[in-house]
Write an enzyme that holds these catalytic residues in place. Structure first.
Site, PDB file in Angstrom:
ATOM      1  N   ARG A  71      -9.917  23.304  35.750  1.00 25.71           N
ATOM      2  CA  ARG A  71      -8.953  22.288  36.187  1.00 25.71           C
ATOM      3  C   ARG A  71      -9.117  21.973  37.669  1.00 25.71           C
ATOM      4  O   ARG A  71      -9.022  20.819  38.081  1.00 25.71           O
ATOM      5  CB  ARG A  71      -7.537  22.762  35.876  1.00 25.71           C
ATOM      6  CG  ARG A  71      -7.266  22.695  34.363  1.00 25.71           C
ATOM      7  CD  ARG A  71      -5.909  23.222  34.004  1.00 25.71           C
ATOM      8  NE  ARG A  71      -4.876  22.662  34.848  1.00 25.71           N
ATOM      9  CZ  ARG A  71      -3.668  23.208  35.015  1.00 25.71           C
ATOM     10  NH1 ARG A  71      -3.356  24.328  34.387  1.00 25.71           N
ATOM     11  NH2 ARG A  71      -2.777  22.650  35.802  1.00 25.71           N
ATOM     12  N   HIS A 120       5.761  23.970  41.685  1.00 23.01           N
ATOM     13  CA  HIS A 120       4.992  24.856  40.800  1.00 23.01           C
ATOM     14  C   HIS A 120       3.697  25.336  41.448  1.00 23.01           C
ATOM     15  O   HIS A 120       2.752  25.702  40.757  1.00 23.01           O
ATOM     16  CB  HIS A 120       4.733  24.155  39.457  1.00 23.01           C
ATOM     17  CG  HIS A 120       6.005  23.927  38.681  1.00 23.01           C
ATOM     18  ND1 HIS A 120       6.122  22.994  37.684  1.00 23.01           N
ATOM     19  CD2 HIS A 120       7.223  24.536  38.768  1.00 23.01           C
ATOM     20  CE1 HIS A 120       7.360  23.022  37.194  1.00 23.01           C
ATOM     21  NE2 HIS A 120       8.050  23.945  37.837  1.00 23.01           N
ATOM     22  N   CYS A 159      -7.245  44.541  49.193  1.00 24.25           N
ATOM     23  CA  CYS A 159      -6.823  45.635  48.305  1.00 24.25           C
ATOM     24  C   CYS A 159      -7.644  45.696  47.024  1.00 24.25           C
ATOM     25  O   CYS A 159      -7.367  46.536  46.154  1.00 24.25           O
ATOM     26  CB  CYS A 159      -5.341  45.503  47.975  1.00 24.25           C
ATOM     27  SG  CYS A 159      -5.001  44.277  46.692  1.00 24.25           S
ATOM     28  N   THR A 197       7.369  12.591  34.390  1.00 26.01           N
ATOM     29  CA  THR A 197       7.661  13.957  33.938  1.00 26.01           C
ATOM     30  C   THR A 197       8.464  13.916  32.650  1.00 26.01           C
ATOM     31  O   THR A 197       9.338  13.057  32.486  1.00 26.01           O
ATOM     32  CB  THR A 197       8.410  14.786  35.004  1.00 26.01           C
ATOM     33  OG1 THR A 197       8.689  16.097  34.464  1.00 26.01           O
ATOM     34  CG2 THR A 197       9.718  14.148  35.447  1.00 26.01           C
ATOM     35  N   PRO A 223       5.996   5.810  30.710  1.00 19.73           N
ATOM     36  CA  PRO A 223       5.672   4.949  29.560  1.00 19.73           C
ATOM     37  C   PRO A 223       6.378   5.370  28.267  1.00 19.73           C
ATOM     38  O   PRO A 223       6.408   4.603  27.301  1.00 19.73           O
ATOM     39  CB  PRO A 223       4.150   5.093  29.419  1.00 19.73           C
ATOM     40  CG  PRO A 223       3.777   6.321  30.168  1.00 19.73           C
ATOM     41  CD  PRO A 223       4.860   6.612  31.163  1.00 19.73           C
ATOM     42  N   ALA A 240       2.807   4.699  35.833  1.00 17.23           N
ATOM     43  CA  ALA A 240       3.188   4.809  37.245  1.00 17.23           C
ATOM     44  C   ALA A 240       2.302   3.956  38.145  1.00 17.23           C
ATOM     45  O   ALA A 240       2.768   3.382  39.124  1.00 17.23           O
ATOM     46  CB  ALA A 240       3.117   6.277  37.676  1.00 17.23           C
TER      47      ALA A 240
HETATM   48  C1  BJW Z   1       2.985   8.996  32.521  1.00 14.80           C
HETATM   49  C2  BJW Z   1       1.745   8.452  32.486  1.00 14.80           C
HETATM   50  C3  BJW Z   1       1.492   7.456  33.426  1.00 14.80           C
HETATM   51  C4  BJW Z   1       1.772   9.880  30.950  1.00 14.80           C
HETATM   52  N1  BJW Z   1       2.447   7.110  34.290  1.00 14.80           N
HETATM   53  N2  BJW Z   1       3.923   8.640  33.391  1.00 14.80           N
HETATM   54  C5  BJW Z   1      16.663  26.907  31.002  1.00 14.80           C
HETATM   55  C6  BJW Z   1      16.609  26.604  29.667  1.00 14.80           C
HETATM   56  C7  BJW Z   1      15.506  26.977  28.887  1.00 14.80           C
HETATM   57  C8  BJW Z   1      14.429  27.649  29.460  1.00 14.80           C
HETATM   58  C9  BJW Z   1      14.471  27.946  30.782  1.00 14.80           C
HETATM   59  C10 BJW Z   1      15.575  27.587  31.540  1.00 14.80           C
HETATM   60  N3  BJW Z   1      15.347  27.988  32.814  1.00 14.80           N
HETATM   61  C11 BJW Z   1      14.144  28.579  32.868  1.00 14.80           C
HETATM   62  C12 BJW Z   1      13.579  28.580  31.647  1.00 14.80           C
HETATM   63  C13 BJW Z   1      12.235  29.133  31.309  1.00 14.80           C
HETATM   64  C14 BJW Z   1      11.110  28.230  31.708  1.00 14.80           C
HETATM   65  C15 BJW Z   1      11.304  26.889  31.037  1.00 14.80           C
HETATM   66  O1  BJW Z   1      11.726  25.908  31.635  1.00 14.80           O
HETATM   67  N4  BJW Z   1      10.947  26.758  29.779  1.00 14.80           N
HETATM   68  C16 BJW Z   1      11.073  25.471  29.090  1.00 14.80           C
HETATM   69  C17 BJW Z   1       9.725  25.046  28.570  1.00 14.80           C
HETATM   70  C18 BJW Z   1      12.131  25.555  28.054  1.00 14.80           C
HETATM   71  N5  BJW Z   1      11.021  28.097  33.153  1.00 14.80           N
HETATM   72  C19 BJW Z   1      10.396  28.990  33.900  1.00 14.80           C
HETATM   73  O2  BJW Z   1       9.899  29.994  33.411  1.00 14.80           O
HETATM   74  C20 BJW Z   1      10.354  28.749  35.403  1.00 14.80           C
HETATM   75  N6  BJW Z   1      10.752  29.917  36.099  1.00 14.80           N
HETATM   76  C21 BJW Z   1      12.001  30.384  36.049  1.00 14.80           C
HETATM   77  O3  BJW Z   1      12.883  29.828  35.473  1.00 14.80           O
HETATM   78  O4  BJW Z   1      12.170  31.554  36.741  1.00 14.80           O
HETATM   79  C22 BJW Z   1      13.416  32.199  36.666  1.00 14.80           C
HETATM   80  C23 BJW Z   1      13.277  33.484  37.466  1.00 14.80           C
HETATM   81  C24 BJW Z   1      14.140  33.726  38.501  1.00 14.80           C
HETATM   82  C25 BJW Z   1      14.002  34.907  39.234  1.00 14.80           C
HETATM   83  C26 BJW Z   1      13.015  35.817  38.907  1.00 14.80           C
HETATM   84  C27 BJW Z   1      12.138  35.560  37.867  1.00 14.80           C
HETATM   85  C28 BJW Z   1      12.276  34.381  37.147  1.00 14.80           C
HETATM   86  C29 BJW Z   1       8.907  28.474  35.861  1.00 14.80           C
HETATM   87  C30 BJW Z   1       8.338  27.262  35.249  1.00 14.80           C
HETATM   88  C31 BJW Z   1       6.871  27.102  35.703  1.00 14.80           C
HETATM   89  C32 BJW Z   1       6.204  25.959  34.960  1.00 14.80           C
HETATM   90  N7  BJW Z   1       4.821  25.958  35.239  1.00 14.80           N
HETATM   91  C33 BJW Z   1       3.964  24.927  34.668  1.00 14.80           C
HETATM   92  C34 BJW Z   1       2.520  25.438  34.783  1.00 14.80           C
HETATM   93  C35 BJW Z   1       2.075  25.440  36.242  1.00 14.80           C
HETATM   94  C36 BJW Z   1       0.694  25.971  36.389  1.00 14.80           C
HETATM   95  C37 BJW Z   1      -0.308  25.079  35.752  1.00 14.80           C
HETATM   96  O5  BJW Z   1      -0.475  23.938  36.215  1.00 14.80           O
HETATM   97  O6  BJW Z   1      -0.944  25.528  34.788  1.00 14.80           O
HETATM   98  O7  BJW Z   1       4.145  23.703  35.379  1.00 14.80           O
HETATM   99  S1  BJW Z   1       4.350  24.473  33.004  1.00 14.80           S
HETATM  100  C38 BJW Z   1       3.879  22.782  33.170  1.00 14.80           C
HETATM  101  O8  BJW Z   1       5.037  21.953  32.901  1.00 14.80           O
HETATM  102  C39 BJW Z   1       3.562  22.591  34.661  1.00 14.80           C
HETATM  103  C40 BJW Z   1       4.286  21.315  34.973  1.00 14.80           C
HETATM  104  O9  BJW Z   1       4.543  21.205  36.364  1.00 14.80           O
HETATM  105  C41 BJW Z   1       5.511  21.415  34.130  1.00 14.80           C
HETATM  106  C42 BJW Z   1       6.187  20.090  33.892  1.00 14.80           C
HETATM  107  O10 BJW Z   1       5.379  19.231  33.143  1.00 14.80           O
HETATM  108  P1  BJW Z   1       5.389  17.666  33.411  1.00 14.80           P
HETATM  109  O11 BJW Z   1       4.888  17.391  34.773  1.00 14.80           O
HETATM  110  O12 BJW Z   1       6.699  17.116  33.051  1.00 14.80           O
HETATM  111  O13 BJW Z   1       4.236  17.188  32.400  1.00 14.80           O
HETATM  112  P2  BJW Z   1       4.368  16.802  30.827  1.00 14.80           P
HETATM  113  O14 BJW Z   1       2.991  16.839  30.286  1.00 14.80           O
HETATM  114  O15 BJW Z   1       5.401  17.576  30.148  1.00 14.80           O
HETATM  115  O16 BJW Z   1       4.878  15.300  30.868  1.00 14.80           O
HETATM  116  C43 BJW Z   1       4.057  14.252  31.358  1.00 14.80           C
HETATM  117  C44 BJW Z   1       4.884  12.988  31.368  1.00 14.80           C
HETATM  118  O17 BJW Z   1       4.089  11.977  31.968  1.00 14.80           O
HETATM  119  C45 BJW Z   1       5.270  12.472  29.975  1.00 14.80           C
HETATM  120  O18 BJW Z   1       6.648  12.138  29.980  1.00 14.80           O
HETATM  121  C46 BJW Z   1       4.410  11.230  29.795  1.00 14.80           C
HETATM  122  O19 BJW Z   1       5.041  10.212  29.032  1.00 14.80           O
HETATM  123  C47 BJW Z   1       4.245  10.790  31.210  1.00 14.80           C
HETATM  124  N8  BJW Z   1       3.056   9.995  31.483  1.00 14.80           N
HETATM  125  N9  BJW Z   1       1.041   9.084  31.429  1.00 14.80           N
HETATM  126  C48 BJW Z   1       3.674   7.752  34.213  1.00 14.80           C
HETATM  127  N10 BJW Z   1       0.295   6.841  33.449  1.00 14.80           N
END
Ligand code: BJW
Length: 249
Positions: A71, A120, A159, A197, A223, A240
């Site tokens: 990536r 992130h 380390c 997002t 979209p 976008a």
């Molecule tokens: C277009 C387009 C165009 C297409 N123009 N648009 C509450 C409820 C339930 C669960 C949880 C909660 N709170 C926490 C959780 C757990 C979890 C979570 O949220 N799970 C859910 C899945 C339910 N969250 C976590 O674990 C987080 N940490 C946490 O809560 O810690 C608590 C803690 C406290 C203290 C100590 C210890 C812990 C961390 C979350 C980390 C997420 N990481 C990722 C991976 C990053 C690394 C990597 O890149 O590999 O981040 S997951 C992945 O999803 C990535 C993204 O940033 C993130 C969001 O995705 P995004 O950007 O929305 O992408 P898509 O693909 O989902 O959507 C794309 C959009 O674009 C679509 O809508 C398309 O239509 C659109 N699109 N073309 C405009 N041309």
């Protein structure tokens, strides 16, 4: 030409502080795959639990490191698109602009945005998985490993622990300073623009809700329908790279 609602144009013209919140969709037109899009998203081909968790890295560091190296090489070959450039240009049109991204790429910065809160983490800033020491890549363009190819992570010079990607995995806390800046920019803005997002990952997905509760107008650019459709004051459906330049001119 895009027909924009009068009230949106007024909100944009009168805004004193605009906050832009981006997800993977803002980089899609640069050729960086999103996570959840049905055919092109990363998770359509790879299991998140097998790659984007601390447990996955502990179980098979070379699988996870190789995936992120693939990536990273793709991001380095990609260029910012008109959406990233319009966001950078918006800084010159409004009294205050904050940019919050969930993306781990550096395309906002390469388009000229500064002070971006990376909720992130950052693909380009790995660190030791044991002692946390930042690790620098050797200069130059990496070979692009085939998707799914294992690459043994480097050892920490301090380390000897395995170096890990500088991103936030599921179950890990968000970087506290960037989260705090994001919350302040969200609570303090009068127009909150969410772009590309799905708003399914927490706590980042709370931000549009917080903005609305604090009295900001919320504009969504995507979209597809998302979890935010009912929160947003305006939903502009489209890519976008077309919508943002139409807003910022
Ligand atoms: C277009 C387009 C165009 C297409 N123009 N648009 C509450 C409820 C339930 C669960 C949880 C909660 N709170 C926490 C959780 C757990 C979890 C979570 O949220 N799970 C859910 C899945 C339910 N969250 C976590 O674990 C987080 N940490 C946490 O809560 O810690 C608590 C803690 C406290 C203290 C100590 C210890 C812990 C961390 C979350 C980390 C997420 N990481 C990722 C991976 C990053 C690394 C990597 O890149 O590999 O981040 S997951 C992945 O999803 C990535 C993204 O940033 C993130 C969001 O995705 P995004 O950007 O929305 O992408 P898509 O693909 O989902 O959507 C794309 C959009 O674009 C679509 O809508 C398309 O239509 C659109 N699109 N073309 C405009 N041309």
């Amino acid at each position: 030409d895009l027909l924009l609602p009068d009230r949106l144009l007024t909100a944009l013209r009168e805004a004193r502080h605009v906050t832009v919140f981006t997800g993977a969709g803002v980089s899609a037109e640069s050729g960086v795959p999103t996570f959840r899009d049905a055919h092109t998203g990363l998770w359509a081909r790879f299991d998140p639990a097998a790659l984007a968790t601390p447990e996955a890295f502990a179980a098979d560091p070379a699988l996870v490191w190789g995936w992120y190296e693939w990536r990273r090489a793709r991001v380095m070959r990609a260029a910012p698109n008109p959406a990233h450039r319009a966001i950078a240009a918006l800084a010159r049109h409004v009294p205050a602009l904050s940019v919050i991204t969930q993306n781990v790429d550096d395309l906002h910065e390469r388009a000229g945005s500064t002070g971006v809160a990376h909720l992130h983490g950052r693909l380009m800033q790995p660190r030791c998985s044991v002692c946390g020491q930042p690790w620098r890549y050797p200069p130059g363009m990496p070979d692009e490993p085939a998707a799914g190819r294992r690459v043994t992570p480097p050892d920490c010079p301090r380390c000897a622990g395995p170096i890990r990607p500088g991103v936030v995995w599921f179950g890990e806390p968000l970087p506290a300073d960037e989260w705090q800046r994001a919350m302040a920019a969200t609570a303090g803005c009068d127009l909150f623009i969410t772009v590309g997002t799905s708003a399914l990952v927490y706590p980042a997905a709370q931000l549009p809700q917080v903005a609305a509760e604090q009295g900001a107008r919320v504009l969504q650019l995507n979209p597809q329908p998302t979890a935010l459709d009912t929160i947003a004051d305006w939903n502009l459906l489209g890519p976008a790279g077309t919508l943002l330049p139409a807003l910022v001119h």
